[in-house]
Motif scaffolding. Sequence first.
Motif, PDB file in Angstrom:
ATOM      1  N   VAL A 340       0.849  -1.194   0.000  1.00 16.65           N
ATOM      2  CA  VAL A 340       0.000   0.000   0.000  1.00 16.65           C
ATOM      3  C   VAL A 340       0.883   1.242   0.000  1.00 16.65           C
ATOM      4  CG1 VAL A 340      -1.679   1.313   1.356  1.00 16.65           C
ATOM      5  CG2 VAL A 340      -1.908  -1.169   1.154  1.00 16.65           C
ATOM      6  N   VAL A 341       0.515   2.237  -0.829  1.00 20.25           N
ATOM      7  CA  VAL A 341       1.318   3.459  -0.934  1.00 20.25           C
ATOM      8  C   VAL A 341       0.614   4.658  -0.305  1.00 20.25           C
ATOM      9  CG1 VAL A 341       0.422   4.215  -3.178  1.00 20.25           C
ATOM     10  CG2 VAL A 341       2.791   4.739  -2.550  1.00 20.25           C
ATOM     11  N   GLY A 342      -0.661   4.479   0.068  1.00 20.41           N
ATOM     12  CA  GLY A 342      -1.375   5.592   0.685  1.00 20.41           C
ATOM     13  C   GLY A 342      -2.820   5.255   0.970  1.00 20.41           C
ATOM     14  N   GLU A 343      -3.590   6.285   1.321  1.00 16.35           N
ATOM     15  CA  GLU A 343      -5.003   6.126   1.662  1.00 16.35           C
ATOM     16  C   GLU A 343      -5.778   7.327   1.138  1.00 16.35           C
ATOM     17  OE1 GLU A 343      -6.066   3.505   3.599  1.00 16.35           O
ATOM     18  OE2 GLU A 343      -4.083   2.719   4.142  1.00 16.35           O
ATOM     19  N   VAL A 344      -7.030   7.074   0.768  1.00 18.38           N
ATOM     20  CA  VAL A 344      -7.970   8.154   0.493  1.00 18.38           C
ATOM     21  C   VAL A 344      -9.006   8.159   1.606  1.00 18.38           C
ATOM     22  CG1 VAL A 344      -9.753   9.042  -1.049  1.00 18.38           C
ATOM     23  CG2 VAL A 344      -7.668   8.061  -1.994  1.00 18.38           C
ATOM     24  N   VAL A 345      -9.213   9.310   2.226  1.00 20.83           N
ATOM     25  CA  VAL A 345     -10.222   9.470   3.267  1.00 20.83           C
ATOM     26  C   VAL A 345     -11.307  10.390   2.732  1.00 20.83           C
ATOM     27  CG1 VAL A 345     -10.706  10.276   5.606  1.00 20.83           C
ATOM     28  CG2 VAL A 345      -8.534   9.137   5.109  1.00 20.83           C
ATOM     29  N   ALA A 346     -12.561   9.941   2.804  1.00 16.22           N
ATOM     30  CA  ALA A 346     -13.696  10.732   2.343  1.00 16.22           C
ATOM     31  C   ALA A 346     -14.588  11.073   3.531  1.00 16.22           C
ATOM     32  CB  ALA A 346     -14.495   9.967   1.293  1.00 16.22           C
ATOM     33  N   ILE A 347     -15.070  12.314   3.562  1.00 15.14           N
ATOM     34  CA  ILE A 347     -15.882  12.799   4.669  1.00 15.14           C
ATOM     35  C   ILE A 347     -17.232  13.255   4.129  1.00 15.14           C
ATOM     36  CG2 ILE A 347     -15.976  14.421   6.609  1.00 15.14           C
ATOM     37  CD1 ILE A 347     -12.947  14.818   6.228  1.00 15.14           C
ATOM     38  N   GLY A 348     -18.311  12.897   4.827  1.00 14.49           N
ATOM     39  CA  GLY A 348     -19.633  13.328   4.381  1.00 14.49           C
ATOM     40  C   GLY A 348     -20.687  13.058   5.431  1.00 14.49           C
ATOM     41  N   ASP A 349     -21.946  13.200   5.023  1.00 14.75           N
ATOM     42  CA  ASP A 349     -23.047  12.997   5.967  1.00 14.75           C
ATOM     43  C   ASP A 349     -23.862  11.754   5.653  1.00 14.75           C
ATOM     44  OD1 ASP A 349     -24.370  13.739   3.669  1.00 14.75           O
ATOM     45  OD2 ASP A 349     -25.141  15.617   4.472  1.00 14.75           O
ATOM     46  N   SER A 350     -23.416  10.959   4.648  1.00 16.65           N
ATOM     47  CA  SER A 350     -24.155   9.766   4.249  1.00 16.65           C
ATOM     48  C   SER A 350     -23.196   8.660   3.863  1.00 16.65           C
ATOM     49  CB  SER A 350     -25.074  10.092   3.062  1.00 16.65           C
ATOM     50  OG  SER A 350     -25.557   8.909   2.453  1.00 16.65           O
ATOM     51  N   TRP A 351     -23.361   7.482   4.515  1.00 18.80           N
ATOM     52  CA  TRP A 351     -22.522   6.329   4.156  1.00 18.80           C
ATOM     53  C   TRP A 351     -22.730   5.965   2.688  1.00 18.80           C
ATOM     54  CZ3 TRP A 351     -18.965   5.793   7.430  1.00 18.80           C
ATOM     55  CH2 TRP A 351     -19.176   5.813   8.817  1.00 18.80           C
ATOM     56  N   ASP A 352     -23.990   5.954   2.249  1.00 22.93           N
ATOM     57  CA  ASP A 352     -24.289   5.520   0.884  1.00 22.93           C
ATOM     58  C   ASP A 352     -23.608   6.415  -0.151  1.00 22.93           C
ATOM     59  OD1 ASP A 352     -25.809   3.442   1.827  1.00 22.93           O
ATOM     60  OD2 ASP A 352     -27.724   4.505   1.648  1.00 22.93           O
ATOM     61  N   LYS A 353     -23.637   7.725   0.077  1.00 26.45           N
ATOM     62  CA  LYS A 353     -23.012   8.649  -0.880  1.00 26.45           C
ATOM     63  C   LYS A 353     -21.498   8.443  -0.933  1.00 26.45           C
ATOM     64  CE  LYS A 353     -26.480  12.332  -0.492  1.00 26.45           C
ATOM     65  NZ  LYS A 353     -26.728  13.729  -0.043  1.00 26.45           N
ATOM     66  N   LEU A 354     -20.885   8.271   0.232  1.00 24.81           N
ATOM     67  CA  LEU A 354     -19.436   8.061   0.259  1.00 24.81           C
ATOM     68  C   LEU A 354     -19.066   6.748  -0.421  1.00 24.81           C
ATOM     69  CD1 LEU A 354     -18.569   9.212   3.905  1.00 24.81           C
ATOM     70  CD2 LEU A 354     -18.269  10.496   1.779  1.00 24.81           C
ATOM     71  N   GLN A 355     -19.835   5.700  -0.133  1.00 18.02           N
ATOM     72  CA  GLN A 355     -19.556   4.407  -0.748  1.00 18.02           C
ATOM     73  C   GLN A 355     -19.695   4.488  -2.265  1.00 18.02           C
ATOM     74  OE1 GLN A 355     -18.885   1.342   1.360  1.00 18.02           O
ATOM     75  NE2 GLN A 355     -17.868   1.121  -0.612  1.00 18.02           N
ATOM     76  N   THR A 356     -20.725   5.192  -2.714  1.00 16.85           N
ATOM     77  CA  THR A 356     -20.937   5.344  -4.159  1.00 16.85           C
ATOM     78  C   THR A 356     -19.797   6.119  -4.803  1.00 16.85           C
ATOM     79  OG1 THR A 356     -23.342   5.272  -3.897  1.00 16.85           O
ATOM     80  CG2 THR A 356     -22.495   6.264  -5.919  1.00 16.85           C
ATOM     81  N   GLN A 357     -19.316   7.171  -4.137  1.00 10.38           N
ATOM     82  CA  GLN A 357     -18.187   7.933  -4.672  1.00 10.38           C
ATOM     83  C   GLN A 357     -16.990   7.023  -4.910  1.00 10.38           C
ATOM     84  OE1 GLN A 357     -17.183  11.199  -2.119  1.00 10.38           O
ATOM     85  NE2 GLN A 357     -18.784  12.536  -2.940  1.00 10.38           N
ATOM     86  N   PHE A 358     -16.669   6.202  -3.938  1.00  4.48           N
ATOM     87  CA  PHE A 358     -15.529   5.287  -4.077  1.00  4.48           C
ATOM     88  C   PHE A 358     -15.779   4.281  -5.205  1.00  4.48           C
ATOM     89  CE2 PHE A 358     -13.438   5.449   0.427  1.00  4.48           C
ATOM     90  CZ  PHE A 358     -12.915   6.686   0.116  1.00  4.48           C
ATOM     91  N   ASP A 359     -16.965   3.685  -5.196  1.00  3.17           N
ATOM     92  CA  ASP A 359     -17.231   2.583  -6.121  1.00  3.17           C
ATOM     93  C   ASP A 359     -17.273   3.022  -7.574  1.00  3.17           C
ATOM     94  OD1 ASP A 359     -17.322   0.898  -3.956  1.00  3.17           O
ATOM     95  OD2 ASP A 359     -19.515   0.814  -3.847  1.00  3.17           O
TER      96      ASP A 359
END
Length: 372
Positions: A340-359
Amino acid sequence: MQILPGSTIGILGDNTNNAPLIRHAHKMGLNVALFTEKKYENYRTESDYWFMGDDQWTDFIGLSTVIIYNQNWLSFQMMDRLAEIDLPQGTTLLELTSDATLLRGLFEENAINILPYQLASTLDEVALAASALTYPVRVKSIFKTGQNSKSVILMGSWDLGLVAPLIDGGQLLVETWAVDAKQISLPIVIDQKDQYVSYPLLEVTTQQGVKQLASGIRLEEDMEQALYETTSEILKTIQYVGALTINFLVTPENNLYVHDIITGINPGQLVSEVGENSDIALQMLRAITGQALLPIKNNVKNKILSRSIEPEHLPRLYTQWEIRDNWILTVYPNINAKGVVGEVVAIGDSWDKLQTQFDVSGIWFIDEEIND
């Protein structure tokens, strides 16, 4: 023990998670000496001093006011060296977490709920143990031999061939594997007076082939109460100063099991840096240097997802550079032992929206998905 500005903190190992410890140490007016057992030509570090190899060990301990480790495994040779010096963290917990039978023995003595297990040495013994426990089972060496000790999951007797590479004459641990269980992690920092602070719960999953953390999750009230009560019982039985993580398994039937313990600031460090809490690395250094721990606000207003980045993901990540205003990227100075060379951390108010952004970002698509 109080470690004051101007002192030198000695840190063991080449763990990529040492970087935030080094940065916080410098902010406290401390110098940092790093010791690695191997010599690296291209290794980068922010430390003030860097010692490599057996012939520089004496110089390292002579310069360091205090020595700490930020790993869940150290070599047997290093453990022998540490037995000869005074460490604020001690080595008892590290010894327990390096030997699966010792750790499970501690849990059993203190009535801590763990998954059923048996020991085996040969393929036939593994087969008998797996049949007695009923499939699926996980098989692994009882001793950690590195940061990433190998294990295999056997779904049935047809998978027994997977065990062959693990058989080396030593003992293996065969334990029931809860397929649909959630892995829940609780990061903790303990000070020199046995006081501790805990961070928001993390759910650990594998998404598109890489590890993902969700911070700020909640369990059912009685399950959370049982988890924190179990945590208190565990902490009464160990002698340790610094950061650690207790990993739990929660089954669909609402059974709670302790899975293992990891020493050091991993895995919750990066999400703690963007949450509303004082981050784990800072708290660990406060504990080591004799300062009071900062209070933790366990409010979970923000939802946080973190996902690992491997080198091949970086070009795809750059396509999101200008359109993700809620993403924070951390790139390690060196690729870690897991690739692993790093991490992306996403912040928001909805699990579903964050999961969709990643996917849907395309960053973590495997080659087959891209070709399709």
